[in-house]
Design a protein around this motif. Structure first.
Motif, PDB file in Angstrom:
ATOM      1  N   ASP A  10       2.188   5.844  -5.730  1.00 19.66           N
ATOM      2  CA  ASP A  10       1.412   5.096  -4.745  1.00 19.66           C
ATOM      3  C   ASP A  10       0.002   4.764  -5.222  1.00 19.66           C
ATOM      4  OD1 ASP A  10       3.531   5.025  -2.946  1.00 19.66           O
ATOM      5  OD2 ASP A  10       2.924   6.906  -1.986  1.00 19.66           O
ATOM      6  N   GLN A  11      -0.456   5.442  -6.263  1.00 17.35           N
ATOM      7  CA  GLN A  11      -1.779   5.176  -6.825  1.00 17.35           C
ATOM      8  C   GLN A  11      -1.687   4.390  -8.136  1.00 17.35           C
ATOM      9  OE1 GLN A  11      -4.507   6.057  -5.043  1.00 17.35           O
ATOM     10  NE2 GLN A  11      -2.965   6.693  -3.559  1.00 17.35           N
ATOM     11  N   PRO A  46       1.654  -0.148  -5.374  1.00 14.72           N
ATOM     12  CA  PRO A  46       1.047  -1.299  -4.692  1.00 14.72           C
ATOM     13  C   PRO A  46       1.245  -2.628  -5.441  1.00 14.72           C
ATOM     14  CG  PRO A  46      -0.492   0.545  -4.793  1.00 14.72           C
ATOM     15  CD  PRO A  46       0.681   0.902  -5.665  1.00 14.72           C
ATOM     16  N   SER A  99       5.091  -3.661  -4.943  1.00 16.03           N
ATOM     17  CA  SER A  99       5.339  -4.087  -3.559  1.00 16.03           C
ATOM     18  C   SER A  99       4.677  -5.421  -3.232  1.00 16.03           C
ATOM     19  CB  SER A  99       4.836  -3.017  -2.584  1.00 16.03           C
ATOM     20  OG  SER A  99       3.420  -3.002  -2.561  1.00 16.03           O
ATOM     21  N   GLY A 100       3.746  -5.870  -4.080  1.00  5.96           N
ATOM     22  CA  GLY A 100       3.037  -7.116  -3.829  1.00  5.96           C
ATOM     23  C   GLY A 100       1.776  -6.932  -2.999  1.00  5.96           C
ATOM     24  N   GLU A 101       1.468  -5.672  -2.683  1.00  4.12           N
ATOM     25  CA  GLU A 101       0.269  -5.370  -1.900  1.00  4.12           C
ATOM     26  C   GLU A 101      -0.997  -5.755  -2.661  1.00  4.12           C
ATOM     27  OE1 GLU A 101      -1.876  -1.238  -0.513  1.00  4.12           O
ATOM     28  OE2 GLU A 101       0.305  -1.351  -0.365  1.00  4.12           O
ATOM     29  N   THR A 102      -0.951  -5.609  -3.989  1.00  8.19           N
ATOM     30  CA  THR A 102      -2.095  -5.942  -4.831  1.00  8.19           C
ATOM     31  C   THR A 102      -1.595  -6.590  -6.115  1.00  8.19           C
ATOM     32  OG1 THR A 102      -4.089  -5.051  -5.869  1.00  8.19           O
ATOM     33  CG2 THR A 102      -2.163  -3.656  -5.922  1.00  8.19           C
ATOM     34  N   LYS A 117      -2.936 -14.352 -11.565  1.00  4.03           N
ATOM     35  CA  LYS A 117      -1.767 -13.476 -11.619  1.00  4.03           C
ATOM     36  C   LYS A 117      -1.210 -13.445 -13.036  1.00  4.03           C
ATOM     37  CE  LYS A 117       2.791 -12.787  -9.568  1.00  4.03           C
ATOM     38  NZ  LYS A 117       3.755 -13.274  -8.567  1.00  4.03           N
TER      39      LYS A 117
END
Length: 161
Positions: free
Chosen positions: A13-14, A18, A21-24, A121
């Motif tokens: 998760d660190q 992220p 998942s496309g969160e960042t 990106k």
């Protein structure tokens, strides 16, 4: 702690979580490479597809990649060398060895991947297998394996065309 499959030693998760998942967005070519490897390990190729060279999407073999991802037992990622690919760069190269077992045979996929940042990106543009072509008694298992003709290119970029 849920260690990230990319061998960073960080919690998923660190690290790649992220990004996958496309969160960042991945800030560097290295982070993109790590997240792509992690996607193979997790059997979720959505991130791999989203970071594939937009000009070569007609060559993206989704079924083959899913099969290779799921049939492999992933053993670790070793990053060897990075050339450019930092946050302020627009291109970069990452040399790595992805270790996996498929059909009971240990494989070390050694490659130099080229990345390009487009509109903020990072995208995988191309990869060149490092070293000599391995002679196998088994049939070729995937488009990302070294081509049997000895060119040093991936099968999908050589004789599969």
């Amino acid at each position: 702690m849920n260690l990230c499959p990319c061998s960073s030693g960080l919690d998923y998760d660190q690290c790649c979580g992220p990004i996958v998942s496309g969160e960042t967005l991945a800030p560097t070519a290295e982070a993109t490479m790590r997240a792509r490897y992690t996607s193979f390990v997790k059997g979720d190729i959505t991130f791999i597809k989203s970071t594939y060279n937009p000009d070569d999407m007609d060559q993206f073999d989704e079924e083959g990649i899913i099969r290779w991802s799921k049939e492999s037992e992933w053993k670790g990622l070793e990053l060897r060398k990075m050339e450019d690919g930092r946050e302020d760069d627009t291109t970069g190269k990452v040399e790595f060895i992805a270790k996996y077992v498929i059909s009971g045979v240990q494989q070390d996929h050694h490659e130099v991947s080229e990345f390009k940042k487009i509109d903020g990106k990072w995208y995988f543009m191309d990869g060149k297998v490092v070293g000599s072509t391995v002679s196998r008694t088994e049939p070729k298992l995937g488009r990302n394996d070294p081509c049997s003709c000895g060119s040093g290119k991936k099968f999908k970029k050589c004789c599969l065309k």
